[in-house]
Write an enzyme that holds these catalytic residues in place. Structure first.
Site, short mmCIF file in Angstrom:
data_model
loop_
_atom_site.label_atom_id
_atom_site.label_comp_id
_atom_site.label_asym_id
_atom_site.label_seq_id
_atom_site.Cartn_x
_atom_site.Cartn_y
_atom_site.Cartn_z
N LYS A 15 0.82 -1.22 0.00
CA LYS A 15 0.00 0.00 0.00
C LYS A 15 0.85 1.27 0.00
O LYS A 15 0.62 2.18 -0.77
CB LYS A 15 -0.87 0.09 1.27
CG LYS A 15 -1.88 -0.98 1.47
CD LYS A 15 -2.74 -0.67 2.71
CE LYS A 15 -2.02 -0.69 4.04
NZ LYS A 15 -1.51 -1.99 4.48
N ARG A 89 -9.92 1.18 7.92
CA ARG A 89 -9.59 -0.21 8.23
C ARG A 89 -10.69 -0.89 9.02
O ARG A 89 -10.55 -2.05 9.38
CB ARG A 89 -8.32 -0.27 9.06
CG ARG A 89 -7.07 -0.25 8.20
CD ARG A 89 -5.91 0.10 9.09
NE ARG A 89 -4.95 -0.96 9.07
CZ ARG A 89 -3.68 -0.80 8.67
NH1 ARG A 89 -3.25 0.37 8.27
NH2 ARG A 89 -2.86 -1.79 8.69
N ARG A 128 11.73 -6.32 5.24
CA ARG A 128 11.45 -4.90 5.01
C ARG A 128 12.36 -3.97 5.81
O ARG A 128 12.60 -4.17 6.98
CB ARG A 128 9.99 -4.63 5.38
CG ARG A 128 9.56 -3.20 5.27
CD ARG A 128 8.11 -3.08 4.97
NE ARG A 128 7.27 -3.22 6.14
CZ ARG A 128 5.95 -3.04 6.10
NH1 ARG A 128 5.36 -2.75 4.96
NH2 ARG A 128 5.24 -3.19 7.19
N ARG A 161 10.92 -1.87 10.96
CA ARG A 161 9.83 -1.35 11.77
C ARG A 161 9.67 -2.23 12.99
O ARG A 161 9.79 -3.44 12.89
CB ARG A 161 8.53 -1.37 10.95
CG ARG A 161 8.23 -0.03 10.32
CD ARG A 161 7.09 -0.13 9.37
NE ARG A 161 5.86 -0.66 9.96
CZ ARG A 161 4.70 -0.70 9.31
NH1 ARG A 161 4.63 -0.24 8.08
NH2 ARG A 161 3.63 -1.19 9.89
N ARG A 172 -1.43 -8.40 13.53
CA ARG A 172 -1.84 -7.46 12.47
C ARG A 172 -2.69 -8.16 11.42
O ARG A 172 -3.67 -7.61 10.93
CB ARG A 172 -0.61 -6.80 11.84
CG ARG A 172 0.05 -5.80 12.78
CD ARG A 172 1.52 -5.56 12.44
NE ARG A 172 1.71 -4.87 11.20
CZ ARG A 172 2.85 -4.93 10.49
NH1 ARG A 172 3.86 -5.65 10.91
NH2 ARG A 172 2.95 -4.27 9.36
P1 ADP Z 1 0.52 -2.12 7.91
O1 ADP Z 1 -0.56 -1.97 6.89
O2 ADP Z 1 1.73 -2.79 7.38
O3 ADP Z 1 0.03 -2.72 9.19
P2 ADP Z 1 0.50 0.77 8.60
O4 ADP Z 1 1.67 1.67 8.60
O5 ADP Z 1 -0.61 1.07 7.66
O6 ADP Z 1 1.10 -0.68 8.32
O7 ADP Z 1 -0.10 0.69 10.09
C1 ADP Z 1 0.72 0.47 11.21
C2 ADP Z 1 -0.13 0.45 12.47
O8 ADP Z 1 -0.76 1.72 12.66
C3 ADP Z 1 -1.28 -0.56 12.46
O9 ADP Z 1 -0.87 -1.84 12.86
C4 ADP Z 1 -2.24 0.09 13.47
O10 ADP Z 1 -1.82 -0.14 14.80
C5 ADP Z 1 -2.08 1.57 13.18
N1 ADP Z 1 -3.04 2.02 12.15
C6 ADP Z 1 -2.75 2.45 10.89
N2 ADP Z 1 -3.86 2.78 10.21
C7 ADP Z 1 -4.91 2.54 11.04
C8 ADP Z 1 -6.32 2.65 10.93
N3 ADP Z 1 -6.91 3.09 9.81
N4 ADP Z 1 -7.07 2.29 12.01
C9 ADP Z 1 -6.52 1.86 13.15
N5 ADP Z 1 -5.20 1.72 13.33
C10 ADP Z 1 -4.38 2.05 12.29
#
Ligand code: ADP
Length: 219
Positions: A15, A89, A128, A161, A172
């Site tokens: 993404k 999400r 990563r 990360r 996750r």
């Molecule tokens: P990935 O898709 O690899 O998990 P992101 O950088 O999009 O990585 O998200 C990292 C973390 O940030 C998630 O595991 C969550 O804890 C939080 N997060 C990100 N976007 C959202 C969202 N839309 N709603 C709730 N938590 C979020």
């Protein structure tokens, strides 16, 4: 080009990379709650500290916090369209976005779903590396960077990360399956959902996404 789109997909679906490519190619502004929260944490702000433990565990941050971030972002930058990387999400997030946009007399053009296999996810997450300064993402196998873990764009340190560990990844993925997966139905019913095979290299994926953005593929 003014488009309003959301990019959805499991951790490791690419993404972030695709969002970056979309911004560069089409000039559509992008934001990612995940990237915002990582930055806030590095800066030690109250928001960063409040959410650090949750993101570290691999759980989703409460909807209220995330929706607040998106509302603020839209107020400041929303006039030129957007790409949301990793938002919404959950169903409440998707519903909030719909009503925020309705208030602005706007609607989403596209919901792009990056489909990836378990093997792709595991391979990408385990290798990563991400720039701590600008967020550029690459992999340890990318020979060019292997010996010198420094960002090719800003010279920042390339690091893993802290939620890219295999047990956190399980959480996750579970969050994704239970809370995010239902959005496929939500956007399917609105007839804006497009599934893209995210197991391919970034250029192949981007070429499909570009066609969607250019409107060559009817909804
Ligand atoms: P990935 O898709 O690899 O998990 P992101 O950088 O999009 O990585 O998200 C990292 C973390 O940030 C998630 O595991 C969550 O804890 C939080 N997060 C990100 N976007 C959202 C969202 N839309 N709603 C709730 N938590 C979020």
């Amino acid at each position: 080009m003014k488009r309003r789109l959301v990019l959805l997909g499991a951790p490791g679906s690419g993404k972030g990379t695709q969002a970056e490519m979309i911004t560069r190619q089409f000039g559509i502004p992008v934001t990612s709650p995940g990237a915002i929260l990582r930055r806030e944490k590095d800066l030690g702000t109250p928001l960063g500290l409040e959410t650090a433990e949750i993101t570290q565990r691999g759980d989703l941050v409460p909807d209220k916090i995330i929706i607040g971030l998106i509302e603020d972002w839209l107020r400041l930058h929303g006039g030129h369209g957007f790409v949301f990387d990793g938002f919404p999400r959950t169903l409440p997030q998707a519903e909030s976005l719909r009503s925020i946009l309705a208030r602005l007399h706007a609607s989403l053009d596209l919901a792009i779903w990056l489909e990836v296999s378990q093997e792709t996810v595991r391979a990408r997450i385990s290798g990563r590396l991400q720039c701590r300064s600008c967020g550029f993402t690459t992999s340890v196998t990318s020979a060019k960077f292997a010996e010198r873990p420094v960002c090719p764009y800003c010279d920042g340190p390339l690091v893993r990360r802290n939620d890219d560990d295999i047990s956190v990844l399980q959480t996750r993925l579970r969050e994704f399956a239970t809370k995010t997966q239902p959005l496929a139905d939500f956007y399917g019913k609105m007839s804006i959902l497009h599934r893209v095979d995210g197991n391919r290299d970034r250029e192949a994926v981007f070429s499909d996404i570009s066609r969607l953005i250019e409107g060559k593929v009817p909804a």
